[in-house]
Design a protein around this motif. Structure first.
Motif, PDB file in Angstrom:
ATOM      1  N   LEU A   1      59.626 100.636  14.487  1.00 55.70           N
ATOM      2  CA  LEU A   1      60.931 100.000  14.566  1.00 55.70           C
ATOM      3  C   LEU A   1      61.419  99.944  16.004  1.00 55.70           C
ATOM      4  CD1 LEU A   1      62.763 101.811  11.620  1.00 55.70           C
ATOM      5  CD2 LEU A   1      61.406  99.716  11.534  1.00 55.70           C
TER       6      LEU A   1
ATOM      7  N   ILE B   1      60.573  94.958  13.126  1.00 53.60           N
ATOM      8  CA  ILE B   1      59.672  95.823  12.369  1.00 53.60           C
ATOM      9  C   ILE B   1      58.258  95.306  12.578  1.00 53.60           C
ATOM     10  CG2 ILE B   1      59.053  96.758  10.113  1.00 53.60           C
ATOM     11  CD1 ILE B   1      61.920  96.274   9.192  1.00 53.60           C
TER      12      ILE B   1
ATOM     13  N   SER C   1      54.537  95.159   9.058  1.00 53.63           N
ATOM     14  CA  SER C   1      55.305  95.567   7.870  1.00 53.63           C
ATOM     15  C   SER C   1      54.400  96.054   6.738  1.00 53.63           C
ATOM     16  CB  SER C   1      56.167  94.407   7.389  1.00 53.63           C
ATOM     17  OG  SER C   1      55.372  93.282   7.092  1.00 53.63           O
TER      18      SER C   1
ATOM     19  N   ASP D   1      58.239  99.415   3.348  1.00 56.34           N
ATOM     20  CA  ASP D   1      59.399  99.008   4.141  1.00 56.34           C
ATOM     21  C   ASP D   1      60.407  98.243   3.298  1.00 56.34           C
ATOM     22  OD1 ASP D   1      57.260  98.230   6.980  1.00 56.34           O
ATOM     23  OD2 ASP D   1      58.297 100.101   6.490  1.00 56.34           O
TER      24      ASP D   1
ATOM     25  N   TYR E   1      68.432  96.581   4.574  1.00 56.36           N
ATOM     26  CA  TYR E   1      68.694  97.049   5.935  1.00 56.36           C
ATOM     27  C   TYR E   1      70.113  96.657   6.327  1.00 56.36           C
ATOM     28  CZ  TYR E   1      63.813  98.225   6.196  1.00 56.36           C
ATOM     29  OH  TYR E   1      62.585  98.798   5.958  1.00 56.36           O
TER      30      TYR E   1
END
Lengths: 110, 115
Positions: free
Chosen positions: B62, B77, B80, B84, B88
């Motif tokens: 990140l 990110i 991925s 994940d 967010y």
């Protein structure tokens, strides 16, 4: 290390009943404490914050109240629940910079 | 009054892609900006904190950047993974002694990473 606890984890209450949600923080002293609500399809809304024992500030007018009887204890209450009080209630603490959240309480008012 | 907007509202990508989540705020007088992750039915987990004087912060895959003057932050990110997948959230803390650490949140980006 610091931890934050909330209980109960889930709660189903009838309209008009009272409410008491509790939040406690371990491993720190004199934190700022916060209650947020996350309603379905909406973002997090700050309800109350406290910078010390007995010091409560309300961010939005509503059917709820908050109290801080001890340094690391924050309580969210209502005398009579409304349907609109349903949601996910999150307690958080902050000292200096970063804010940390508890696991939340899912409240359903029927 | 501070307003925080996150784009896109939802994002679905195949595993392995690099992706960018965007956050914008209307009042540039901020103390810091925090990115959180929320799994369904859970509380918020702090991912990265950027102070107003900083340009970026990194933690593993990140990377978050901050352009305070233009009122924007991005969360990058890398590579991925299905793990994940989450919502967010971006939040800003106002500057000034009366902010008391209060955060203003965006509505979040729902990320789905499929195998």
């Amino acid at each position: 290390s610091q931890t934050i606890h909330q209980w109960p984890a889930t709660l189903v209450q009838p309209v008009g009943s009272p409410l008491s949600l509790e939040c406690t923080v371990e491993g720190t002293s004199n934190p700022n404490l916060y209650w947020y609500r996350q309603a379905a399809g909406r973002g997090l809304q700050l309800l109350f914050y406290s910078v010390g024992i007995g010091q409560i500030s309300s961010e939005v007018p509503q059917n709820l109240s908050a109290s801080r009887p001890q340094d690391r204890q924050f309580i969210l209450s209502s005398k009579k629940l409304l349907l609109s009080d349903s949601g996910f209630y999150l307690c958080a603490w902050n000292k200096y910079n970063e804010q940390f959240f508890g696991p939340g309480t899912r409240l359903t008012v029927l | 009054k501070q307003e925080v907007t996150q784009i896109p509202a939802a994002l679905s990508v195949p595993e392995g892609e690099n992706l960018v989540l965007n956050c914008s705020f209307t009042d540039s007088a901020i103390y810091n900006l925090q990115w959180f992750r929320q799994d369904p039915g859970k509380g918020l987990t702090s991912l990265l904190l950027i102070q107003s004087s900083q340009r970026e912060q990194t933690s593993g895959r990140l990377n978050a950047s901050l352009d305070k003057s233009s009122g924007r932050s991005t969360l990058y990110i890398a590579a991925s993974q299905p793990g994940d997948s989450a919502t967010y959230l971006c939040a800003v803390r106002g500057a000034g002694g009366t902010s008391y650490g209060k955060l203003t949140f965006g509505q979040g980006t729902i990320l789905t990473v499929h195998p």
